[in-house]
Structures are given as C-alpha cells and as structure tokens.
Enzyme design. Structure first.
Site, PDB file in Angstrom:
ATOM      1  N   ASN A 221       0.834  -1.207   0.000  1.00  0.00           N
ATOM      2  CA  ASN A 221       0.000   0.000   0.000  1.00  0.00           C
ATOM      3  C   ASN A 221       0.867   1.255   0.000  1.00  0.00           C
ATOM      4  O   ASN A 221       0.610   2.216  -0.727  1.00  0.00           O
ATOM      5  CB  ASN A 221      -0.893  -0.007   1.237  1.00  0.00           C
ATOM      6  CG  ASN A 221      -2.340   0.296   0.921  1.00  0.00           C
ATOM      7  OD1 ASN A 221      -2.742   0.329  -0.231  1.00  0.00           O
ATOM      8  ND2 ASN A 221      -3.132   0.507   1.946  1.00  0.00           N
ATOM      9  N   HIS A 226      -2.866   3.877  -2.222  1.00  0.00           N
ATOM     10  CA  HIS A 226      -4.087   3.263  -1.707  1.00  0.00           C
ATOM     11  C   HIS A 226      -5.030   2.800  -2.807  1.00  0.00           C
ATOM     12  O   HIS A 226      -5.767   1.827  -2.632  1.00  0.00           O
ATOM     13  CB  HIS A 226      -4.811   4.241  -0.774  1.00  0.00           C
ATOM     14  CG  HIS A 226      -4.087   4.479   0.516  1.00  0.00           C
ATOM     15  ND1 HIS A 226      -4.054   3.547   1.528  1.00  0.00           N
ATOM     16  CD2 HIS A 226      -3.338   5.523   0.938  1.00  0.00           C
ATOM     17  CE1 HIS A 226      -3.335   4.013   2.539  1.00  0.00           C
ATOM     18  NE2 HIS A 226      -2.888   5.219   2.208  1.00  0.00           N
ATOM     19  N   GLU A 256      -6.873  -5.842   5.813  1.00  0.00           N
ATOM     20  CA  GLU A 256      -6.508  -6.779   4.750  1.00  0.00           C
ATOM     21  C   GLU A 256      -6.829  -8.223   5.118  1.00  0.00           C
ATOM     22  O   GLU A 256      -6.306  -9.166   4.503  1.00  0.00           O
ATOM     23  CB  GLU A 256      -5.014  -6.648   4.416  1.00  0.00           C
ATOM     24  CG  GLU A 256      -4.058  -7.054   5.529  1.00  0.00           C
ATOM     25  CD  GLU A 256      -3.697  -5.922   6.466  1.00  0.00           C
ATOM     26  OE1 GLU A 256      -2.623  -5.999   7.086  1.00  0.00           O
ATOM     27  OE2 GLU A 256      -4.493  -4.967   6.596  1.00  0.00           O
TER      28      GLU A 256
END
Length: 356
Positions: A221, A226, A256
């Site tokens: 990320n 993002h 996640e």
C-alpha cells in the site's frame, strides 16, 4: 476475543487516541470512532482523505473531524429506514381514512335502507315510490363509488407496501455488504457465524472457518498507493468468493483480513479450498491500471480451524487466528490448519527439530 485480536484492537485504540491528542481534536466518541477506523485501514477512501490532509499541512479541527465523520461514518441506513417508516405510516393513514369513509357511507346507506323499508310497509303514492326509488338508486351509486375508491386505495397500498418491502430489503443488503469489496462485511460475518454454529450443533455436521491475511499488504500500500491497494483488496475478495459455493460465506473481516465460513465441510476439505484460493491469489499478476505497470504478484496466509462441540464463535475464531499467525510466522504464503499447528508445536518441543 483471542489474544492476537485483543492486541490488534488495543494497537488501533492507542493509535486513535494518539492521533486525537496530536491533532488537538476533542476525544468525543464520534471522533474516536473516526480515527479508530482510520487506524484499522478498513475504509481506504477515508484513509486517502485523511492522509491528504496530513500531507497538505492543514491543521486538523473538530469541525473538519465532524465533516469527515458525517461523510464517511454517519450511516444513512437509519435515515432510509426512517423514510420507509414515514411512507408506511402515510400509506396506513390513507387506508384508514378510506376505510372510515367507506364505513360512514355504508352506515348512511344502511340507514337509508331501513328508512325505505319503513316507508314500504306503509301505503305510499306512486310519486312517493318514485322518489324513494331514485333516492335509493342515488345512495347505491354513492356506495359503489366509495367502494371503488376504497379498492383503488387498497390496490395502491398493496403496490406501495411491496415497494417499501423492496426498499427495506435493499437497505438490509447494503448494511451487510463491505462497500469496497462488495462481499459480506463484519456484521454479516458475525450473523453468519452464529447461524452456522447453531446449524452444526443441531445437525452434528462439520463446519470450518478460514481466516486469510494478505502478506505484506501495508508495504504494498505504501509503495504503490491506496488506489492500487484497493485493487488488491477487491482482487482477493473476488478470488475468495469465486472459490467457495453453496452456503459458504466470504466476508471482509477488517483491513486486509478476510474470512470464509464453510458449513458441511470437514478439515480436509477446508484445507483443499484454502490451498486452491492461495494458489489462485498467487497466480494473478497485478497491473497498475493508470500505467499498465507490472507490480508483481501478491500472496496470502491462511489459518483453518474446525468446529468442536460446544464451541462459541469466539473460540472458533481464536483457533483459526492462531493458525493464521503460525502461517505468517512460518514464512507466509501458506495454509496452516489446527492439525498442522499441533505438529509444528510438537516439533518445536523436540530438541534438534524445528518447524518448517
């Protein structure tokens, strides 16, 4: 709640309080919820907005926090439910009014019939008879018109109520979906877990729970942004959902992490499903949509636990969570079941033997 879950939640809470303190934002419940959600990363769009604010150097304020809370966390479900309730109330009132009107007309018609009956018992002139017949005919027509109006309102009410039911169903479905990945959310998972355990206990049927964590997702990320991270989350969700079937339930657990409830599936079958999903995730090569840049592949770690008699949802989740952490500590990109965990622990206790 497992020890790992407790530590994770405590870490999020500490981060939220630290952000409140550093930003000078009052520690009101809604602002704590806002920054706790930011700390968990479950709402990437919110995180993007807050990160942009931090990068811009703007000074956070209670007004800004209130705006973000209203935009991202203040659910419109209650507003929509309120709207449906108001519409339902208005429709019921309309039906009551139509029924009251029909009853008033019916009572008047009944009175006219009784009066006519009394007149007919006496001798009346042909002219009076004609007037009586015309009056009864007029009353009958008015009664028919009132009945038609009532039928129309009842028909409209039936259609409205069907529409209201569809709206309520839509609101409920939306409340049970993760907005980013479009699979079940944590609330839906919690309900599904309780139902699955109740069914397994009643029917003495197998049940397994799978917890999945994307490996090194934070690094991915931070490196690619993002939006690309969101793409990864949607990819894993789609892969998970496409590899389960029937009464199985795929859900986003938080950040996640994903979960899958596998009713009527024993441990051997659940491990096979987990391996299929693991390989399917690893096989997909990621592309950055804006540039078609190849970003490589992602992997995920899996923990699988089986339902035991008298298990609660928390107990089953805790065992699956322990297996997941064992998978990550053993090198990631692997499936660890309860049987595997027992073997790994036994090997770790034997001098000169280490777990793979």
């Amino acid at each position: 709640m497992s020890e790992q879950e407790f530590k994770r939640a405590l870490g999020y809470a500490n981060s939220a309080f630290d952000l409140l303190k550093r930003s000078g934002i009052p520690p009101y419940p809604q602002f704590y919820e806002l920054l706790y959600t930011y700390a968990t990363g479950v709402n990437p769009t919110l995180n993007n907005r807050i990160n942009a604010i931090f990068r811009s150097g703007d000074t956070p304020s209670a007004n800004l926090a209130e705006t973000l809370y209203n935009e991202f966390l203040k659910s419109d479900v209650n507003d929509r439910m309120s709207n449906v309730s108001e519409r339902m109330h208005a429709r019921i009132e309309a039906v009551h009014e139509a029924i009251d009107s029909a009853m008033t007309t019916a009572n008047a018609y009944s009175g006219s019939l009784q009066s006519a009956s009394g007149d007919l018992e006496r001798e009346i002139s042909p002219l009076a008879m004609k007037d009586l017949a015309e009056r009864l005919l007029s009353e009958t027509r008015r009664m028919q018109e009132t009945n038609r109006a009532l039928e129309q309102k009842l028909e409209a009410s039936r259609d409205d109520i069907a529409s209201l039911q569809r709206d309520l169903d839509d609101v409920r479905r939306e409340s049970l979906l993760d907005p980013l990945t479009k699979i079940a959310n944590r609330k839906s998972f919690d309900e599904g877990m309780e139902a699955a355990i109740a069914e397994a206990a009643e029917n003495n049927a197998p049940l397994c729970l799978m917890i999945i964590d994307i490996d090194h997702f934070k690094n991915f990320n931070d490196t690619y942004g993002h939006q690309t991270g969101d793409q990864v989350l949607r990819l894993v969700a789609m892969t998970l959902k496409s590899n389960i079937k029937g009464k199985d339930l795929a859900a986003r657990y938080g950040g996640e992490e994903f979960v899958a409830i596998l009713p009527s599936t024993d441990m051997e079958g659940a491990v096979i499903v987990a391996e299929n999903i693991r390989r399917a995730i690893q096989a997909k090569e990621l592309l950055k949509r804006s540039t078609n840049e190849k970003l490589g592949r992602i992997t995920a770690s899996f923990g699988v636990a089986a339902y035991r008699a008298d298990d609660t949802a928390a107990m089953l989740i805790e065992r699956a969570d322990r297996c997941l952490y064992a998978a990550k500590h053993a090198g990631r990109n692997r499936v660890v079941s309860e049987a595997d965990l027992e073997t790994m622990q036994a090997e770790a206790e034997v001098p000169g033997v280490s777990a793979a």
